[in-house]
Design a protein around this motif. Sequence first.
Motif, PDB file in Angstrom:
ATOM      1  N   GLY A 109       1.425  -0.879   0.036  1.00  0.00           N
ATOM      2  CA  GLY A 109       0.169  -0.185   0.072  1.00  0.00           C
ATOM      3  C   GLY A 109       0.608   1.410   0.335  1.00  0.00           C
ATOM      4  N   ILE A 110       2.062   0.998  -0.306  1.00  0.00           N
ATOM      5  CA  ILE A 110       2.739   2.462  -0.772  1.00  0.00           C
ATOM      6  C   ILE A 110       2.521   3.221  -1.259  1.00  0.00           C
ATOM      7  CG2 ILE A 110       5.228   2.698  -0.699  1.00  0.00           C
ATOM      8  CD1 ILE A 110       4.121   1.345   2.347  1.00  0.00           C
ATOM      9  N   ASP A 111       2.513   4.572  -1.250  1.00  0.00           N
ATOM     10  CA  ASP A 111       3.039   5.738  -3.114  1.00  0.00           C
ATOM     11  C   ASP A 111       4.116   5.600  -3.242  1.00  0.00           C
ATOM     12  OD1 ASP A 111       3.268   8.076  -3.818  1.00  0.00           O
ATOM     13  OD2 ASP A 111       0.754   8.926  -3.288  1.00  0.00           O
ATOM     14  N   PRO A 112       3.767   5.342  -4.470  1.00  0.00           N
ATOM     15  CA  PRO A 112       5.519   5.052  -5.009  1.00  0.00           C
ATOM     16  C   PRO A 112       6.252   6.849  -4.928  1.00  0.00           C
ATOM     17  CG  PRO A 112       3.830   5.246  -6.723  1.00  0.00           C
ATOM     18  CD  PRO A 112       3.237   5.181  -5.350  1.00  0.00           C
TER      19      PRO A 112
ATOM     20  N   THR B 176       1.787   5.213   3.334  1.00  0.00           N
ATOM     21  CA  THR B 176       0.806   4.656   3.167  1.00  0.00           C
ATOM     22  C   THR B 176      -0.549   5.506   3.672  1.00  0.00           C
ATOM     23  OG1 THR B 176      -0.069   3.390   5.717  1.00  0.00           O
ATOM     24  CG2 THR B 176       1.437   2.670   3.630  1.00  0.00           C
ATOM     25  N   THR B 177      -1.769   5.875   3.873  1.00  0.00           N
ATOM     26  CA  THR B 177      -2.740   6.660   4.250  1.00  0.00           C
ATOM     27  C   THR B 177      -2.517   6.499   5.616  1.00  0.00           C
ATOM     28  OG1 THR B 177      -4.179   4.556   4.142  1.00  0.00           O
ATOM     29  CG2 THR B 177      -4.136   5.747   1.909  1.00  0.00           C
ATOM     30  N   GLU B 178      -1.713   6.032   6.076  1.00  0.00           N
ATOM     31  CA  GLU B 178      -2.137   5.920   7.382  1.00  0.00           C
ATOM     32  C   GLU B 178      -1.584   7.416   8.429  1.00  0.00           C
ATOM     33  OE1 GLU B 178       1.322   5.278  11.868  1.00  0.00           O
ATOM     34  OE2 GLU B 178       2.512   4.663   9.667  1.00  0.00           O
TER      35      GLU B 178
ATOM     36  N   LEU C 132       3.959  14.291   6.137  1.00  0.00           N
ATOM     37  CA  LEU C 132       2.612  15.153   6.283  1.00  0.00           C
ATOM     38  C   LEU C 132       3.941  16.676   6.617  1.00  0.00           C
ATOM     39  CD1 LEU C 132       0.432  15.924   7.694  1.00  0.00           C
ATOM     40  CD2 LEU C 132       1.709  14.424  10.477  1.00  0.00           C
ATOM     41  N   ALA C 133       4.654  16.255   7.265  1.00  0.00           N
ATOM     42  CA  ALA C 133       5.516  18.368   7.080  1.00  0.00           C
ATOM     43  C   ALA C 133       5.224  18.802   5.946  1.00  0.00           C
ATOM     44  CB  ALA C 133       7.308  18.350   7.896  1.00  0.00           C
TER      45      ALA C 133
ATOM     46  N   ARG D  69       7.124  -1.342  13.299  1.00  0.00           N
ATOM     47  CA  ARG D  69       6.731  -0.010  11.994  1.00  0.00           C
ATOM     48  C   ARG D  69       6.566  -1.899  11.285  1.00  0.00           C
ATOM     49  NH1 ARG D  69       3.509   2.654  14.186  1.00  0.00           N
ATOM     50  NH2 ARG D  69       3.522   3.942  12.216  1.00  0.00           N
ATOM     51  N   GLY D  70       5.457  -1.042  10.540  1.00  0.00           N
ATOM     52  CA  GLY D  70       5.747  -2.069   8.433  1.00  0.00           C
ATOM     53  C   GLY D  70       5.000  -3.231   8.746  1.00  0.00           C
ATOM     54  N   THR D  71       5.004  -4.243   8.445  1.00  0.00           N
ATOM     55  CA  THR D  71       4.650  -5.221   8.698  1.00  0.00           C
ATOM     56  C   THR D  71       4.902  -6.545   8.604  1.00  0.00           C
ATOM     57  OG1 THR D  71       4.968  -5.839   6.093  1.00  0.00           O
ATOM     58  CG2 THR D  71       2.096  -5.088   7.217  1.00  0.00           C
ATOM     59  N   ALA D  72       4.469  -7.957   9.260  1.00  0.00           N
ATOM     60  CA  ALA D  72       6.173  -8.994   9.341  1.00  0.00           C
ATOM     61  C   ALA D  72       6.687  -9.504   7.661  1.00  0.00           C
ATOM     62  CB  ALA D  72       5.216 -10.168  10.042  1.00  0.00           C
ATOM     63  N   LEU D  73       5.915  -9.015   6.836  1.00  0.00           N
ATOM     64  CA  LEU D  73       5.934  -9.557   5.715  1.00  0.00           C
ATOM     65  C   LEU D  73       7.177  -8.929   5.215  1.00  0.00           C
ATOM     66  CD1 LEU D  73       5.725 -11.486   2.904  1.00  0.00           C
ATOM     67  CD2 LEU D  73       3.781  -9.590   2.344  1.00  0.00           C
ATOM     68  N   ASP D  74       6.392  -7.079   5.479  1.00  0.00           N
ATOM     69  CA  ASP D  74       8.281  -6.619   5.001  1.00  0.00           C
ATOM     70  C   ASP D  74       9.270  -7.122   5.838  1.00  0.00           C
ATOM     71  OD1 ASP D  74       6.592  -4.762   3.535  1.00  0.00           O
ATOM     72  OD2 ASP D  74       5.582  -3.692   5.467  1.00  0.00           O
TER      73      ASP D  74
END
Length: 175
Positions: free
Chosen positions: A15-18, A23-25, A62-63, A98-103
């Motif tokens: 789900g990463i914006d290239p 992500t949308t977090e 965000l900044a 941070r991230g997922t176990a898959l990452d």
Amino acid sequence: ELEADPARFQYKVEGIDPKTGTTTELKEVKWYRPEFGGQLLVWRDPATGTNYVVNGHHRFELARRSGYNGPLAVYFIDAKNEKEARAIGALANIAEGRGTALDAAKFMRESGLGPDDLANQGISLKGNLARQAAILRHLTPHLFNELQIGRLTEAQALAIGTHLYDQPDLQEQLF
């Protein structure tokens, strides 16, 4: 004076914006507060002199998006090249949970690092992310791919990896 290059430095894959590496977090957050932002890990590319965010893509985005003009807390990492810089950023993410176990498992497979290597880098294996990644990294290449494309759930992959971590033939039979 900072740039983002997610293709080179973002270790997360889902789900990463290239363009931003996010992500949308934090998309619903309207303004950046430096007291909540923590420290960004930054690497200066010696070939170009460009400073790249290697950990903190969401906070940096965000900044920038909110028009924040004040100082950012940054720590310049000591890395010989972009591969080493990316690895430090990935290890920081894993240490922070941070991230997922898959990452994290993908990074471990690509880098050849195992649980002992993470522990030697100061990363606790008691957290779910590092513990689960250490299990998932033992899947056969076929099953790891099935996990990445969603035909194998993380729960199924963890069950297989936990009980058959050193038995690739049985992993495939069970699948």
